[in-house]
Write an enzyme that holds these catalytic residues in place. Sequence first.
Site, PDB file in Angstrom:
ATOM      1  N   ALA A 108     -13.500   1.965  -3.398  1.00  0.00           N
ATOM      2  CA  ALA A 108     -13.421   2.924  -4.509  1.00  0.00           C
ATOM      3  C   ALA A 108     -12.407   2.430  -5.517  1.00  0.00           C
ATOM      4  O   ALA A 108     -11.411   1.813  -5.151  1.00  0.00           O
ATOM      5  CB  ALA A 108     -13.003   4.297  -3.995  1.00  0.00           C
TER       6      ALA A 108
ATOM      7  N   TYR B 169       6.565   4.944   9.550  1.00  0.00           N
ATOM      8  CA  TYR B 169       6.254   3.570   9.973  1.00  0.00           C
ATOM      9  C   TYR B 169       7.309   3.056  10.951  1.00  0.00           C
ATOM     10  O   TYR B 169       6.982   2.408  11.947  1.00  0.00           O
ATOM     11  CB  TYR B 169       6.145   2.640   8.750  1.00  0.00           C
ATOM     12  CG  TYR B 169       4.739   2.565   8.223  1.00  0.00           C
ATOM     13  CD1 TYR B 169       4.167   3.649   7.562  1.00  0.00           C
ATOM     14  CD2 TYR B 169       3.951   1.436   8.405  1.00  0.00           C
ATOM     15  CE1 TYR B 169       2.864   3.606   7.097  1.00  0.00           C
ATOM     16  CE2 TYR B 169       2.642   1.374   7.941  1.00  0.00           C
ATOM     17  CZ  TYR B 169       2.114   2.463   7.289  1.00  0.00           C
ATOM     18  OH  TYR B 169       0.815   2.426   6.841  1.00  0.00           O
TER      19      TYR B 169
ATOM     20  N   LYS C 120      -0.010   5.336  -6.028  1.00  0.00           N
ATOM     21  CA  LYS C 120      -1.046   5.324  -7.076  1.00  0.00           C
ATOM     22  C   LYS C 120      -1.913   6.569  -6.977  1.00  0.00           C
ATOM     23  O   LYS C 120      -2.181   7.248  -7.955  1.00  0.00           O
ATOM     24  CB  LYS C 120      -1.867   4.048  -6.943  1.00  0.00           C
ATOM     25  CG  LYS C 120      -3.036   3.867  -7.892  1.00  0.00           C
ATOM     26  CD  LYS C 120      -4.322   4.538  -7.495  1.00  0.00           C
ATOM     27  CE  LYS C 120      -4.827   4.214  -6.120  1.00  0.00           C
ATOM     28  NZ  LYS C 120      -5.333   2.868  -5.930  1.00  0.00           N
TER      29      LYS C 120
ATOM     30  N   TYR D 160      -9.140  -3.515 -10.621  1.00  0.00           N
ATOM     31  CA  TYR D 160      -8.831  -2.197 -10.059  1.00  0.00           C
ATOM     32  C   TYR D 160      -7.583  -1.569 -10.709  1.00  0.00           C
ATOM     33  O   TYR D 160      -7.602  -0.436 -11.149  1.00  0.00           O
ATOM     34  CB  TYR D 160      -8.498  -2.338  -8.577  1.00  0.00           C
ATOM     35  CG  TYR D 160      -9.623  -2.508  -7.601  1.00  0.00           C
ATOM     36  CD1 TYR D 160     -10.044  -1.456  -6.810  1.00  0.00           C
ATOM     37  CD2 TYR D 160     -10.227  -3.749  -7.417  1.00  0.00           C
ATOM     38  CE1 TYR D 160     -11.034  -1.610  -5.859  1.00  0.00           C
ATOM     39  CE2 TYR D 160     -11.222  -3.917  -6.466  1.00  0.00           C
ATOM     40  CZ  TYR D 160     -11.621  -2.844  -5.693  1.00  0.00           C
ATOM     41  OH  TYR D 160     -12.601  -3.010  -4.756  1.00  0.00           O
TER      42      TYR D 160
ATOM     43  N   GLU E  53      -7.334   1.798 -13.086  1.00  0.00           N
ATOM     44  CA  GLU E  53      -6.708   2.960 -12.449  1.00  0.00           C
ATOM     45  C   GLU E  53      -5.501   3.426 -13.265  1.00  0.00           C
ATOM     46  O   GLU E  53      -5.333   4.619 -13.532  1.00  0.00           O
ATOM     47  CB  GLU E  53      -6.298   2.626 -11.013  1.00  0.00           C
ATOM     48  CG  GLU E  53      -7.509   2.479 -10.082  1.00  0.00           C
ATOM     49  CD  GLU E  53      -7.143   2.168  -8.643  1.00  0.00           C
ATOM     50  OE1 GLU E  53      -5.989   1.785  -8.372  1.00  0.00           O
ATOM     51  OE2 GLU E  53      -8.036   2.314  -7.778  1.00  0.00           O
TER      52      GLU E  53
ATOM     53  N   ALA F  49      12.526 -13.547   6.948  1.00  0.00           N
ATOM     54  CA  ALA F  49      12.225 -14.464   8.052  1.00  0.00           C
ATOM     55  C   ALA F  49      11.628 -15.738   7.470  1.00  0.00           C
ATOM     56  O   ALA F  49      10.813 -15.686   6.554  1.00  0.00           O
ATOM     57  CB  ALA F  49      11.236 -13.808   9.006  1.00  0.00           C
TER      58      ALA F  49
ATOM     59  N   CYS G 294       0.822  -1.211   0.000  1.00  0.00           N
ATOM     60  CA  CYS G 294       0.000   0.000   0.000  1.00  0.00           C
ATOM     61  C   CYS G 294       0.854   1.259   0.000  1.00  0.00           C
ATOM     62  O   CYS G 294       0.669   2.161  -0.810  1.00  0.00           O
ATOM     63  CB  CYS G 294      -0.941  -0.027   1.206  1.00  0.00           C
ATOM     64  SG  CYS G 294      -1.974   1.425   1.315  1.00  0.00           S
TER      65      CYS G 294
HETATM   66  P1  NDP Z   1      -8.126  -7.885  -9.785  1.00  0.00           P
HETATM   67  O1  NDP Z   1      -8.305  -9.181  -9.149  1.00  0.00           O
HETATM   68  O2  NDP Z   1      -8.957  -6.729  -9.356  1.00  0.00           O
HETATM   69  O3  NDP Z   1      -8.270  -8.022 -11.351  1.00  0.00           O
HETATM   70  C1  NDP Z   1      -7.509  -8.937 -12.071  1.00  0.00           C
HETATM   71  C2  NDP Z   1      -7.907  -8.836 -13.510  1.00  0.00           C
HETATM   72  O4  NDP Z   1      -7.017  -9.613 -14.291  1.00  0.00           O
HETATM   73  C3  NDP Z   1      -9.313  -9.369 -13.757  1.00  0.00           C
HETATM   74  O5  NDP Z   1      -9.948  -8.502 -14.666  1.00  0.00           O
HETATM   75  C4  NDP Z   1      -9.059 -10.726 -14.380  1.00  0.00           C
HETATM   76  O6  NDP Z   1     -10.022 -11.103 -15.330  1.00  0.00           O
HETATM   77  C5  NDP Z   1      -7.744 -10.512 -15.093  1.00  0.00           C
HETATM   78  N1  NDP Z   1      -6.976 -11.748 -15.234  1.00  0.00           N
HETATM   79  C6  NDP Z   1      -6.674 -12.634 -14.261  1.00  0.00           C
HETATM   80  N2  NDP Z   1      -5.944 -13.636 -14.755  1.00  0.00           N
HETATM   81  C7  NDP Z   1      -5.782 -13.386 -16.070  1.00  0.00           C
HETATM   82  C8  NDP Z   1      -5.131 -14.072 -17.118  1.00  0.00           C
HETATM   83  N3  NDP Z   1      -4.496 -15.217 -16.912  1.00  0.00           N
HETATM   84  N4  NDP Z   1      -5.183 -13.510 -18.356  1.00  0.00           N
HETATM   85  C9  NDP Z   1      -5.831 -12.362 -18.566  1.00  0.00           C
HETATM   86  N5  NDP Z   1      -6.455 -11.676 -17.614  1.00  0.00           N
HETATM   87  C10 NDP Z   1      -6.439 -12.184 -16.377  1.00  0.00           C
HETATM   88  O7  NDP Z   1      -6.578  -7.595  -9.598  1.00  0.00           O
HETATM   89  P2  NDP Z   1      -5.674  -6.313  -9.705  1.00  0.00           P
HETATM   90  O8  NDP Z   1      -4.350  -6.837 -10.118  1.00  0.00           O
HETATM   91  O9  NDP Z   1      -6.308  -5.231 -10.494  1.00  0.00           O
HETATM   92  O10 NDP Z   1      -5.613  -5.819  -8.198  1.00  0.00           O
HETATM   93  C11 NDP Z   1      -5.368  -6.728  -7.132  1.00  0.00           C
HETATM   94  C12 NDP Z   1      -6.208  -6.380  -5.955  1.00  0.00           C
HETATM   95  O11 NDP Z   1      -5.665  -5.274  -5.288  1.00  0.00           O
HETATM   96  C13 NDP Z   1      -7.639  -5.973  -6.276  1.00  0.00           C
HETATM   97  O12 NDP Z   1      -8.497  -7.054  -6.410  1.00  0.00           O
HETATM   98  C14 NDP Z   1      -8.008  -5.118  -5.109  1.00  0.00           C
HETATM   99  O13 NDP Z   1      -8.519  -5.934  -4.095  1.00  0.00           O
HETATM  100  C15 NDP Z   1      -6.690  -4.498  -4.710  1.00  0.00           C
HETATM  101  N6  NDP Z   1      -6.618  -3.107  -5.174  1.00  0.00           N
HETATM  102  C16 NDP Z   1      -7.458  -2.188  -4.641  1.00  0.00           C
HETATM  103  C17 NDP Z   1      -7.440  -0.888  -5.070  1.00  0.00           C
HETATM  104  C18 NDP Z   1      -8.385   0.095  -4.480  1.00  0.00           C
HETATM  105  O14 NDP Z   1      -8.915  -0.151  -3.397  1.00  0.00           O
HETATM  106  N7  NDP Z   1      -8.655   1.223  -5.148  1.00  0.00           N
HETATM  107  C19 NDP Z   1      -6.519  -0.434  -6.111  1.00  0.00           C
HETATM  108  C20 NDP Z   1      -5.700  -1.492  -6.629  1.00  0.00           C
HETATM  109  C21 NDP Z   1      -5.744  -2.764  -6.177  1.00  0.00           C
HETATM  110  P3  NDP Z   1     -11.491 -11.561 -14.930  1.00  0.00           P
HETATM  111  O15 NDP Z   1     -12.211 -10.310 -14.535  1.00  0.00           O
HETATM  112  O16 NDP Z   1     -12.006 -12.144 -16.199  1.00  0.00           O
HETATM  113  O17 NDP Z   1     -11.331 -12.544 -13.841  1.00  0.00           O
END
Ligand code: NDP
Length: 452
Positions: free
Chosen positions: A343, A101, A53, A179, A183, A117, A45
């Site tokens: 969000a 931190y 971000k 996300y 973003e 660790a 984060c």
């Molecule tokens: P997400 O899980 O949100 O999204 C992953 C995306 O990648 C999905 O659209 C998925 O497709 C796609 N995907 C997964 N595997 C493959 C593959 N093999 N080939 C092609 N596409 C694929 O992950 P992010 O990496 O965006 O973020 C990780 C997490 O971090 C988020 O889920 C969220 O919880 C957290 N985060 C929160 C934020 C916030 O609060 N604003 C900002 C950034 C991250 P499909 O939809 O079809 O499964």
Amino acid sequence: MASDRYDYDLFVIGAGSGGVRAARMAAGQGVKVAIAEERYLGGTCVNVGCVPKKLFVYASEFSHAFRDAAGFGWTLPEASFHWPTLRDNKTKEIERLNGIYANLLDNAGVTRMEGTATIAGPNRVRMGDAEYSARHILLATGGWPFIPDFPGREHAISSNEVFYLDSFPRRVLVVGGGYIAVEFAGIFQGLGAETHVSYRGPLFLKEFDQDLRTGLARQMGEQGVKLHFETNVQAINKNADGSLDVSLSDGQQLKVDCVMYATGRNAKTTGLGLENTAVELAENGAIVVDEQFRTAEPSIYALGDVIDRVQLTPVAIAEAMVLVANLYNGSDESMDYDTIPTAVFSQPTIGTVGLTEAQAREQFADVAIYRTEFRPMKQTLAGGSDKILMKLVVDKASDRVLGCHMLGEAAGEIIQGLGIALKAGATKRDFDRTVGIHPTAAEEFVTMRTPI
Ligand code: NDP
């Protein structure tokens, strides 16, 4: 309260959002705590996630403000963007936070250890040549970006690298539909890059309300982001000039300078020594815990992204509070994962809490939908085509508001407040008898009277 039998009462592995909170709170209860971190204090984060971000989102939003200013009488010289300034100012801010931190942990009396660790066995942690015993071990090692295998994968970067690029790419492809992908598409576009998104499904953000998804796709398209839905990357080839040729599964060829993968994050457990314990992993690699964050190994607990319930910083922090209350305060709590507001800092922003329309229709017999879409007041003089979308999902039988959804400026700020209302069980009538604040966009949430 340090125990005689063990070096530490609690040994936390991973100083991210969850680990640091658990360590500080536990130390505050008078227990003897150590925390080990091999990379950076504050975890994903602070270092390569939420914080940098959001700073990049602010940077890219200036381009909208410059565009809007003319209608309000401003004449501006042509704006230009200097990536190294943003990148390095951001890094300085992150380093400042790393220091905060460290101070927080030191002031709480937590022993900080830098390095990797590993778990030597139940109640035993190894750091280099040293071995420590601990009554409880907490695994809070977080997650790590996942990039699928394909020819040319080595030319793709993840969100780990994007914050430190040597030069700002002129053309970018972002892969994924979650996300991070939306973003960063907004960030790149706003900072002036030709921006493409490739997503394997028909429409990104599949967990979100359909109206928000279509509204965001439309507005991103209008801003110039090129959305390639129902495509996969087949191969990336690097040219002598450093540019990348990307072959998409629909036959398109893209020439870009950077390919960023945002295809999810996996639990980070490699090299932790879990084979020396009874800790169990789920099929997706996440550590399996019960309602009180106990793993199958009695002395070992886990929380945050490494258990992959909800990968959000405030959730990891809340989980840490529950764990510490249970371990050291005699509580018997479990984490409440219901109606977590969230969000997406896309441009425009998404803010959402509670059930989507589709989820509500599955779970409730009769659902009323209130929806409004309007041009924000600012756009009347700015002349842009941005729209704000707001939506309430209501259970007709109880009148309870099940979901609030917004697409538009400050959606995260607005939905945070509505999250309290939903948590308190607010009804549509409660929304109706709340007086609006005029003129704001948010007042629309209390003035929607007719279901669609
Ligand atoms: P997400 O899980 O949100 O999204 C992953 C995306 O990648 C999905 O659209 C998925 O497709 C796609 N995907 C997964 N595997 C493959 C593959 N093999 N080939 C092609 N596409 C694929 O992950 P992010 O990496 O965006 O973020 C990780 C997490 O971090 C988020 O889920 C969220 O919880 C957290 N985060 C929160 C934020 C916030 O609060 N604003 C900002 C950034 C991250 P499909 O939809 O079809 O499964």
